[in-house]
Design a protein around this motif. Structure first.
Motif, PDB file in Angstrom:
ATOM      1  N   GLU A 564      -4.331  -0.464   1.218  1.00  0.00           N
ATOM      2  CA  GLU A 564      -4.922   0.756   0.675  1.00  0.00           C
ATOM      3  C   GLU A 564      -5.952   0.372  -0.380  1.00  0.00           C
ATOM      4  N   ALA A 565      -7.111   1.008  -0.332  1.00  0.00           N
ATOM      5  CA  ALA A 565      -8.170   0.761  -1.314  1.00  0.00           C
ATOM      6  C   ALA A 565      -8.470   2.057  -2.061  1.00  0.00           C
ATOM      7  N   LEU A 566      -8.491   1.963  -3.372  1.00  0.00           N
ATOM      8  CA  LEU A 566      -8.818   3.087  -4.237  1.00  0.00           C
ATOM      9  C   LEU A 566     -10.060   2.703  -5.023  1.00  0.00           C
ATOM     10  N   THR A 567     -11.141   3.481  -4.872  1.00  0.00           N
ATOM     11  CA  THR A 567     -12.401   3.075  -5.468  1.00  0.00           C
ATOM     12  C   THR A 567     -13.069   4.221  -6.214  1.00  0.00           C
ATOM     13  N   ARG A 581      -2.984  -4.719  -7.083  1.00  0.00           N
ATOM     14  CA  ARG A 581      -1.835  -4.162  -7.808  1.00  0.00           C
ATOM     15  C   ARG A 581      -0.596  -4.147  -6.908  1.00  0.00           C
ATOM     16  N   PHE A 582       0.458  -4.808  -7.395  1.00  0.00           N
ATOM     17  CA  PHE A 582       1.699  -4.953  -6.640  1.00  0.00           C
ATOM     18  C   PHE A 582       2.769  -4.050  -7.254  1.00  0.00           C
ATOM     19  N   ILE A 632       2.573  -5.906 -10.982  1.00  0.00           N
ATOM     20  CA  ILE A 632       1.743  -7.087 -11.234  1.00  0.00           C
ATOM     21  C   ILE A 632       0.304  -6.668 -10.968  1.00  0.00           C
ATOM     22  N   THR A 633      -0.616  -7.078 -11.843  1.00  0.00           N
ATOM     23  CA  THR A 633      -2.035  -6.789 -11.641  1.00  0.00           C
ATOM     24  C   THR A 633      -2.821  -8.087 -11.750  1.00  0.00           C
ATOM     25  N   SER A 728       1.577 -12.207   0.359  1.00  0.00           N
ATOM     26  CA  SER A 728       2.393 -11.797   1.497  1.00  0.00           C
ATOM     27  C   SER A 728       3.180 -10.525   1.196  1.00  0.00           C
ATOM     28  N   TYR A 729       3.055 -10.046  -0.051  1.00  0.00           N
ATOM     29  CA  TYR A 729       3.654  -8.769  -0.438  1.00  0.00           C
ATOM     30  C   TYR A 729       2.563  -7.701  -0.476  1.00  0.00           C
ATOM     31  N   LYS A 730       2.938  -6.511  -0.128  1.00  0.00           N
ATOM     32  CA  LYS A 730       1.972  -5.426  -0.062  1.00  0.00           C
ATOM     33  C   LYS A 730       1.390  -5.139  -1.443  1.00  0.00           C
TER      34      LYS A 730
END
Length: 983
Positions: A564-567, A581-582, A632-633, A728-730
């Motif tokens: 997902e991309a938020l821009t 961002r995790f 996490i960022t 490997s995590y979303k």
């Protein structure tokens, strides 16, 4: 970029764009006229600042910026501790505090009745100052307290703050330094008429009312400085650097002897001498029309009459020819400061070379200290910084030792890096990189009203705006400094004539506390209002409609592969910010915090850590990693032209970093030393106590980390595996920059590792839950200090969106600022603390609880009075219709003019989702404000906070606080540092 003093920003801000893009432009003073006023400006100044001098000599500096409907305002006078009389040090700072107390027109119920009593207080203080017998002094002070109490019955506390809050003002404050006293505000663009009416009156005839309680706040400020080892180092440094100049001979807050013997007559004389229009300025930056504003400013301040002002002039300081050694003792960890005094007559070229020297030594990425000491982990921490004052500059290097490392070893390492600068053993091309990094920061600075205003402030203080050409034009030479220039400057100004201050852990035997005087709480007349306040508050303000976020429109959502991309598109400049961002954080992994630190010290097959850091700096790019409990960022930023290179560089580092056992062992040593140092930090201890109070004996602070033994056993493979596996995590892609979401997807294709499927997020190590205390408790930790730090902590109920309006109003009304109930009562009325607040903390996620946090930092001998004062406020709702009106007006006007922009839009959206909120919370708050009443606030407090058990967290010295005496507040539990920190 490291954090630089605002004065340095002033030196370099305005011309950085021109340095790289318009290097051939000229920067000259020009004169123009508009709307009947003549002003000066500097050609090619990107801030387009106008410099007016009104007929009475008042300087007015205006810079328009229409990005948001707000204005940053500074009102400086060119007088500070340098101009304090030697017999009354701290006087400028006293006066700064008193300029919030009102005049004969506001702050008083009945000036005709108040004035005779204040005249008596004046006379009593003069008598007090001339009396040496201790018993007579106590008797006189008792009379001062009595008469002051009578006078206070006619005083209205905090009317200034209430007027500023009612018009939507933010950041109401002031500060005093060597050469300036500055009053700071941030106002809505439609509040200009109210603001100028208030400011014009404020400086007309200030009244020194409620003086002895405010003086007690200054005592508290002084005592806090005695507990601040960094401040003691600063004073010791300056005293050695400046044996003649007031930079070293007079402290801004004043000596204890002078604090004990203030003279209201001298304060008033000081105001008359220095607060004159030809020594002051009005600096405003923001959303206004300069032609209209200058007329209004003149109308508000034309009553001021110019007077000759004699500037402070000191005899020249003799050169320092050999190291001067000083020692400072205190409870915090060992540290070292090495400082040079630079000439006050540096010309424009020398100032820019000095800036380059500082950046070449440390720019947080590619400086000699950064690469050779910090990246190489040869010290715990190290940096350098300049201090650009009017008469002299100071440049210093600081360092903290690793375990079993001496301060002299740190000294040798720092001076060794300086020697490389002098000998030319550095990469000259880094100078160009410094220019590029300043370009990026300058673009950001131009968007910010406050940054602009402080740049103009530094120019005014230095030379009444006449040197603004230097501030603009000097940067044209930024990238033209040569290696030889740097070598020559360093040899000339960074020789053996320095001051070295050893900060050693130990007992300071020289501390003399300012003793607590006997003060009877004074009236604050909370419900009263002067006619002047009513006039200001009814002065018309044009309507500004609030703008709420519509996340469906303001954020462009798309896909980058499976992510997902938020821009949000940047249409203003060529900068970008990109984050991954995790939905995992420190509650999911003990390895996480250490792995992210380890990333700073490892390299890849192609580049080592130092080369990677230098490569980012050459690109004028940044990367940083951060984490919270649940996220996490991984963030990158820089110039759009370097987007692909920046992202590729970071991706290679994260996915191809290789183990470095030597770097890990050094990191372990540094982490163990940092842990040890945290136990010497009173702020960290108090935070740990608050966490203990919220979650219990096993809490995130003392559980979510490795023990010392586990840390020592940690292997490089564990950390590298975590880093390599992270993508490997979303995760979501968050972007602000010139690219569209489609262009972003193309730009990241082949650069960012995107899996088609992802692993399940790491499970929680433990799901910590806040618990409300069932009985009162006192958590105490011993610390060698003059003050006592106290927190009241009570978790309550889980988050509920419907509670948000009343929570926000309650915080603003009860404990959120200088116009709040807590500040008025604890500081203004009872003089119990310099710093105090209370707020009902909103959780970050929908599953967590709210908690009440109240705070007082006070003298140890006032601890019981302070506890009683806060307990009373928490248990008996303090009802005030006028304070409620002020709180509602303030919040509404702030919401009307607040503009959430750039990637803050995205993070507002994401933070809302964590709480289960999908709309702009501000809209619901705004719409509810006019419906909320005092009865609602009282019910809120009575239901959740009043007469409920609290955990009281206290950090203080057992030598000054008797634990037996604390038992009356609840069961006392003395916590060890291991209890608090978990190691």
């Amino acid at each position: 970029m490291k954090n630089l003093r605002l004065s340095l920003l002033g030196v370099v801000l305005s011309l950085l764009l021109n340095t790289l893009a318009f290097a051939q432009k000229t920067f000259d003073w020009k004169t123009a006229s508009s709307a009947g006023y003549t002003y000066k400006y500097v050609s090619n100044d990107p801030m387009k600042a106008r410099f007016y001098t009104l007929p009475n000599g008042l300087t007015v500096i205006l810079s328009e910026n229409h990005k948001e409907p707000r204005i940053a305002a500074l009102i400086p006078t060119r007088a500070g501790s340098n101009t304090d009389p030697r017999t009354n040090t701290g006087l400028a700072h006293y006066l700064e505090h008193m300029l919030f107390k009102g005049t004969d027109k506001f702050g008083s119920l009945d000036w005709s009745k108040e004035k005779p009593l204040l005249d008596q207080v004046d006379a009593l203080y003069e008598k007090y100052n001339k009396t040496t017998d201790s018993s007579q002094r106590k008797a006189i002070y008792k009379e001062i307290d009595r008469v002051s109490g009578e006078a206070a019955k006619f005083a209205i506390a905090n009317e200034y703050d209430k007027m500023m809050a009612s018009m939507g003002g933010q950041g109401t404050n002031a500060f005093t330094s060597y050469e300036q006293t500055v009053y700071t505000e941030d106002i809505p663009a439609n509040a200009i008429d109210r603001f100028l009416k208030l400011q014009g009156e404020r400086f007309r005839n200030p009244i020194l009312r409620i003086f002895h309680t405010e003086l007690e706040a200054v005592y508290e400020e002084k005592n806090r400085s005695l507990d601040n080892d960094g401040w003691k180092v600063y004073e010791a440094r300056n005293a050695a650097l400046f044996p003649t100049h007031n930079y070293g001979q007079q402290t801004t807050i004043g000596t204890i002897e002078h604090l004990k013997n203030p003279s209201l007559v001298e304060i008033r004389n000081y105001f008359k001498k220095y607060y004159v229009p030809n020594n002051m300025a009005i600096i405003m930056v923001g959303d206004f029309n300069s032609d209209v504003l200058i007329k209004k400013i003149e109308a508000s301040f034309k009553y001021m009459v110019a007077k000759p002002v004699q500037e402070y002039k000191s005899a020249p300081e003799a050169p320092i020819t050999a190291p001067l050694v000083r020692e400072v003792f205190g409870p915090t960890p060992d540290a070292l400061t090495i400082a040079w005094r630079w000439s006050g007559s540096l010309n424009a070229k020398e100032k820019i070379i000095g800036t380059i020297v500082d950046e070449l030594m440390s720019n947080s990425k590619a400086g000699l200290i950064d690469l050779n000491l910090v990246k190489a982990q040869k010290v715990l921490r190290a940096s350098c910084s300049p201090e650009w004052n009017k008469d002299y500059a100071v440049w210093q290097m600081t360092g903290s030792p690793k375990k079993d490392q001496s301060l002299d070893e740190v000294k040798a390492l720092l001076l060794g890096e300086l020697d490389k600068l002098k000998s030319g053993t550095f990469d000259e091309s880094i100078i160009k990189a410094i220019a590029a990094n300043y370009k990026m920061n300058a673009i950001q600075g131009l968007e910010n009203n406050s940054s602009r205003a402080y740049s103009l402030l530094e120019s005014f203080v230095a030379d009444k705006a006449n040197n603004w050409t230097d501030y603009v034009a000097i940067n044209d030479a930024l990238g033209k400094v040569t290696k030889q220039d740097v070598m020559d400057f360093a040899k000339k100004y960074c020789g053996d004539g320095y001051v070295i201050v050893y900060k050693r852990k130990g007992t300071d035997t020289n501390i003399t506390k300012v003793d607590k005087p006997a003060i009877t709480p004074v009236e604050v007349n909370r419900e009263a209002q002067s006619e002047f306040l009513k006039d200001v508050n009814t002065t018309a303000m044009s309507n500004i409609e609030p703008k709420w976020l519509d996340f469906n429109k303001d954020i462009k959502k798309g896909k980058v592969g499976t992510l997902e991309a938020l821009t949000v598109k940047n249409t203003d400049n060529d900068l970008f910010r990109l984050s991954y961002r995790f939905d995992m954080g420190s509650w999911n992994s003990k390895v996480l915090p250490i792995a992210l630190q380890y990333l700073q010290f490892v390299g890849t097959d192609k580049m080592n850590a130092e080369q990677i850091s230098t490569a980012f700096y050459r690109l004028a790019s940044n990367f940083n990693t951060s984490y919270t409990d649940h996220h996490i960022t991984l963030a990158m930023s820089g110039l759009n032209e370097n987007f692909a290179k920046t992202v590729s560089l970071f991706e290679d580092l994260l996915t191809k970093c290789k183990k470095d056992d030597a770097a890990l062992e050094l990191l372990k040593g540094r982490l163990l030393k940092q842990r040890s140092d945290a136990k010497l930090n009173k702020g960290a201890i108090l935070q740990g106590l608050a966490t203990y109070a919220s979650y219990g004996a096993k809490n995130p602070r003392n559980t979510l980390q490795f023990t010392d033994a586990e840390l020592k056993a940690l292997k490089s493979e564990d950390l590298i595996s975590f880093l390599h596996d992270l993508f490997s995590y979303k995760h979501a892609v968050v972007y602000y920059g010139p690219k569209s979401v489609e262009e972003l997807a193309v730009a990241l294709k082949g650069v960012h590792q995107i899996n088609t499927t992802f692993k399940a997020d790491l499970p929680l190590i433990a799901d910590f839950k806040m618990e409300s205390p069932t009985k009162p408790a006192v958590l105490f930790t011993d610390y060698d200090m003059v003050q006592a730090e106290i927190n009241w902590v009570r978790p309550t109920i889980p988050f509920s969106p419907s509670e948000t309006p009343i929570v926000e109003l309650y915080n603003n009304y009860f404990g959120g600022g200088m116009s709040s109930i807590v500040f008025q009562t604890i500081r203004e009325s009872k003089a119990l603390a310099y710093s105090t607040y209370a707020f009902y903390q909103t959780p970050n996620t929908k599953d967590e609880k709210y908690r009440m946090i109240a705070y007082i930092g006070t003298q140890a001998d006032k601890i019981h009075e302070s506890i009683a004062g806060m307990d009373e406020l928490l248990n008996e709702f303090p009802s005030s219709e006028k304070n409620l009106e002020t709180a509602i007006a303030s919040m509404k006007k702030n919401y009307q003019t607040e503009r959430i922009t750039q990637d803050n839009i995205i993070y507002t959206y994401l933070n809302g989702l964590d709480k289960g909120v999908k709309t702009d919370e501000r809209q619901a708050i705004y719409q509810a404000l006019d419906k909320l009443t005092l009865a609602d606030l009282k019910k809120f407090q009575d239901t959740l906070l009043a007469k409920k058990p609290y955990s009281m967290c206290i950090v203080a010295s057992e030598k000054k606080v008797n634990l037996e005496d604390l038992k009356k507040y609840g069961e006392v539990k003395k916590l060890t540092l291991e209890d608090v920190f978990g190691y």
